[in-house]
Design an enzyme around this catalytic site. Structure first.
Site, mmCIF file in Angstrom:
data_model
loop_
_atom_site.group_PDB
_atom_site.id
_atom_site.type_symbol
_atom_site.label_atom_id
_atom_site.label_comp_id
_atom_site.label_asym_id
_atom_site.label_seq_id
_atom_site.Cartn_x
_atom_site.Cartn_y
_atom_site.Cartn_z
ATOM 1 N N CYS A 117 0.853 -1.180 0.000
ATOM 2 C CA CYS A 117 0.000 0.000 0.000
ATOM 3 C C CYS A 117 0.884 1.223 0.000
ATOM 4 O O CYS A 117 2.108 1.110 -0.082
ATOM 5 C CB CYS A 117 -0.951 -0.018 1.185
ATOM 6 S SG CYS A 117 -0.097 0.206 2.729
ATOM 7 N N ARG A 122 4.183 -4.135 3.436
ATOM 8 C CA ARG A 122 3.262 -4.690 4.419
ATOM 9 C C ARG A 122 2.899 -6.169 4.212
ATOM 10 O O ARG A 122 1.733 -6.506 3.970
ATOM 11 C CB ARG A 122 2.000 -3.820 4.510
ATOM 12 C CG ARG A 122 2.342 -2.387 4.850
ATOM 13 C CD ARG A 122 1.137 -1.534 5.072
ATOM 14 N NE ARG A 122 0.501 -1.747 6.361
ATOM 15 C CZ ARG A 122 -0.603 -1.128 6.751
ATOM 16 N NH1 ARG A 122 -1.200 -0.298 5.947
ATOM 17 N NH2 ARG A 122 -1.110 -1.360 7.942
HETATM 18 N N1 EPU Z 1 5.314 -6.832 9.007
HETATM 19 C C1 EPU Z 1 5.982 -7.890 8.429
HETATM 20 N N2 EPU Z 1 5.344 -9.104 8.377
HETATM 21 C C2 EPU Z 1 4.092 -9.295 8.867
HETATM 22 C C3 EPU Z 1 3.427 -8.215 9.466
HETATM 23 C C4 EPU Z 1 4.069 -6.990 9.512
HETATM 24 O O1 EPU Z 1 7.105 -7.751 7.964
HETATM 25 O O2 EPU Z 1 3.580 -10.426 8.771
HETATM 26 C C5 EPU Z 1 5.965 -5.504 9.092
HETATM 27 C C6 EPU Z 1 5.226 -4.410 8.337
HETATM 28 O O3 EPU Z 1 5.543 -4.407 6.964
HETATM 29 C C7 EPU Z 1 5.707 -3.165 9.059
HETATM 30 C C8 EPU Z 1 5.857 -3.653 10.496
HETATM 31 O O4 EPU Z 1 5.901 -5.077 10.428
HETATM 32 O O5 EPU Z 1 6.939 -2.758 8.560
HETATM 33 C C9 EPU Z 1 4.745 -3.252 11.450
HETATM 34 O O6 EPU Z 1 3.494 -3.450 10.843
HETATM 35 P P1 EPU Z 1 2.225 -3.991 11.634
HETATM 36 O O7 EPU Z 1 1.938 -5.372 11.219
HETATM 37 O O8 EPU Z 1 2.393 -3.715 13.090
HETATM 38 O O9 EPU Z 1 1.093 -3.059 11.053
HETATM 39 P P2 EPU Z 1 -0.410 -3.474 10.907
HETATM 40 O O10 EPU Z 1 -0.772 -4.416 11.983
HETATM 41 O O11 EPU Z 1 -0.694 -3.855 9.505
HETATM 42 C C10 EPU Z 1 -1.392 -1.636 12.494
HETATM 43 C C11 EPU Z 1 -2.329 -0.481 12.346
HETATM 44 C C12 EPU Z 1 -1.672 0.594 11.506
HETATM 45 C C13 EPU Z 1 -0.398 1.043 12.227
HETATM 46 C C14 EPU Z 1 0.516 -0.154 12.457
HETATM 47 C C15 EPU Z 1 1.754 0.177 13.258
HETATM 48 C C16 EPU Z 1 -4.466 -1.597 12.457
HETATM 49 C C17 EPU Z 1 -5.721 -2.004 11.791
HETATM 50 N N3 EPU Z 1 -3.555 -0.969 11.723
HETATM 51 O O12 EPU Z 1 -1.119 -2.091 11.168
HETATM 52 O O13 EPU Z 1 -2.589 1.677 11.444
HETATM 53 O O14 EPU Z 1 0.284 2.003 11.450
HETATM 54 O O15 EPU Z 1 -0.204 -1.196 13.145
HETATM 55 O O16 EPU Z 1 1.412 0.715 14.491
HETATM 56 O O17 EPU Z 1 -4.321 -1.793 13.657
HETATM 57 C C18 EPU Z 1 -3.539 3.600 10.515
HETATM 58 O O18 EPU Z 1 -4.418 3.536 11.395
HETATM 59 O O19 EPU Z 1 -3.403 4.604 9.767
HETATM 60 C C19 EPU Z 1 -2.617 2.483 10.343
HETATM 61 C C20 EPU Z 1 -1.900 2.324 9.221
#
Ligand code: EPU
Length: 418
Positions: A117, A122
């Site tokens: 995205c 991600r």
């Molecule tokens: N990542 C990996 N592998 C995975 C999962 C994540 O490499 O399997 C990496 C991601 O690419 C990133 C890092 O880990 O570099 C952290 O990402 P995370 O998975 O924590 O993000 P997310 O769970 O997809 C949630 C929030 C986001 C927020 C992030 C970080 C929700 C629905 N979304 O996303 O919120 O930025 O955590 O705090 O909870 C927003 O609200 O604008 C938003 C983007």
């Protein structure tokens, strides 16, 4: 497509109420799939991402009733499909949150693979590896994750990356697995804790929420309960920064100051006077803000979801601020738009160096993601002239009635059809 028109130059003054947290509402709504009996979820914000989640549940055959004040009643007993289709997942990556619950309760799930995205690639590899460790058979083909399992088996999972939705997915799956799971390097975000609280009320046995290690003793069954999602700390931080950038004075009610430590520290460092009560925060910025250095990090560090807003603050601050993004690889698109408004920003890898200017000048700008759009609105609040913010569907994904709330604080802002 609708746009926001902002005439800058008004100091924000007044009081508004903060909504429930988007990033807590989405996992809690996914968790309703685990309940044997109807659930009631309150303080749900009225946002596009919530509507998308409700549509996703509805298409699966789940019964939904939306009461006044966005209290949502969910009964998953009528579920007939276990699929999260591409057309919904592409608009909201958080749809991946149904994977763990579907698999744990119904033994199957078919979820479109979320692509990259605007803020980075991600991947969801950590979610998938964790579920495989719990015994799921997972096949990825035609852009879909197809997962099957008998009853999931508890596992010790060390998550290589600290991931918020990854932790949530695995926690929901482990709640119904056979045996005791341990999730290491878990995310500590308040929204993860809120989900754990909700699951525990449903009968789960989760300990360690809010620390790096979660211990989850699987149970046979989870029950329907009432849960009220916690206040949105990112919405709170955004309005506080809006007040700071305009040198205003605002009081935000129905929020939770204890969830905003790193943000309040930076706003204080920038010169804001902040007072807090049990569920309110007051901010007054008496003079031109000072530039601040920030580096994003998982909670309790400075949230990546507040990075763009602090960039906006730095563009008009005294001095030079250094902003480093460590969570996502491509989260500086707002800086390029702010440059078009006269901001002095140099980006070098994952760091933006921002030299504050006296005043920004209005320009038409394009929002590329949710928080980027919020930061452009903040920039518009202090720019000379009329700022048009395009593609505001991003902002509607995560901010409830942003133009109404800002207008209530005295901003000159309105939504216009194109
Ligand atoms: N990542 C990996 N592998 C995975 C999962 C994540 O490499 O399997 C990496 C991601 O690419 C990133 C890092 O880990 O570099 C952290 O990402 P995370 O998975 O924590 O993000 P997310 O769970 O997809 C949630 C929030 C986001 C927020 C992030 C970080 C929700 C629905 N979304 O996303 O919120 O930025 O955590 O705090 O909870 C927003 O609200 O604008 C938003 C983007």
């Amino acid at each position: 497509m609708e746009r926001l028109l902002i005439r800058g130059g008004h100091a924000l003054e007044g009081e508004i109420r903060i909504s429930g947290a988007k990033n807590a509402a989405l996992p809690v709504l996914a968790a309703t799939l685990l309940a044997d009996g109807p659930m009631k979820v309150g303080n749900i914000p009225h946002l596009h991402d919530v509507t998308t989640t409700l549509e996703l549940l509805g298409r699966m055959g789940v019964q939904l009733t939306v009461h006044e004040g966005m209290e949502v009643e969910v009964d998953a007993s009528t579920i007939a499909s276990f699929r999260a289709p591409y057309e919904l997942v592409k608009t909201m990556r958080a749809s991946i949150l149904v994977l763990g619950p579907l698999l744990a309760r119904f033994g199957r799930a078919e979820v479109s693979l979320p692509g990259g995205c605007a803020i980075g690639s991600r991947p969801v590899d950590v979610h998938i590896r964790g579920l495989q460790a719990m015994g799921a058979q997972i096949d990825i083909s035609d852009g879909y994750i197809r997962a099957h399992a008998g009853r999931l088996q508890a596992a010790r999972v060390h998550m290589q990356v600290c991931t918020v939705t990854g932790t949530e997915n695995l926690m929901m799956a482990a709640a119904l697995a056979r045996g005791t799971s341990v999730l290491e390097n878990a995310a500590c975000e308040p929204e993860v804790v809120d989900l754990a609280d909700c699951l525990n009320a449903m009968g789960a046995r989760i300990s360690g929420a809010g620390t790096r290690t979660l211990v989850i003793e699987g149970v046979e069954q989870l029950y329907g309960v009432e849960h009220r999602v916690l206040p949105d700390r990112i919405e709170t931080g955004t309005y506080l920064t809006a007040a700071a950038i305009t040198r205003g004075r605002v009081k935000l009610k129905d929020t939770a100051p204890e969830l905003l430590g790193a943000v309040l520290d930076k706003l204080t460092e920038s010169g804001a006077e902040i007072r807090t009560g049990a569920d309110w925060i007051e901010l007054h910025m008496p003079e031109r803000p000072r530039a601040v250095d920030i580096s994003t990090a998982p909670y309790p560090g400075f949230p990546t979801d507040m990075q763009a807003q602090l960039c906006a603050l730095n563009t008009v601050a005294r001095g030079c601020g250094r902003v480093t993004e460590t969570v996502f690889e491509n989260r500086f698109m707002h800086c390029l738009e702010m440059q078009r408004m006269g901001a002095k920003i140099r980006i070098d890898g994952s760091t933006a160096y921002i030299q504050g200017v006296e005043r920004l000048t209005a320009a038409p700008v394009i929002a590329t993601d949710l928080r980027a759009s919020a930061s452009l609105v903040l920039a518009g609040l202090v720019a000379a002239g009329e700022t048009w913010v395009d593609r505001i569907y991003h902002i509607d994904r995560g901010y409830e009635c942003i133009e109404e709330k800002l207008a209530q604080l005295g901003a000159d802002i309105r939504r216009t059809p194109e």
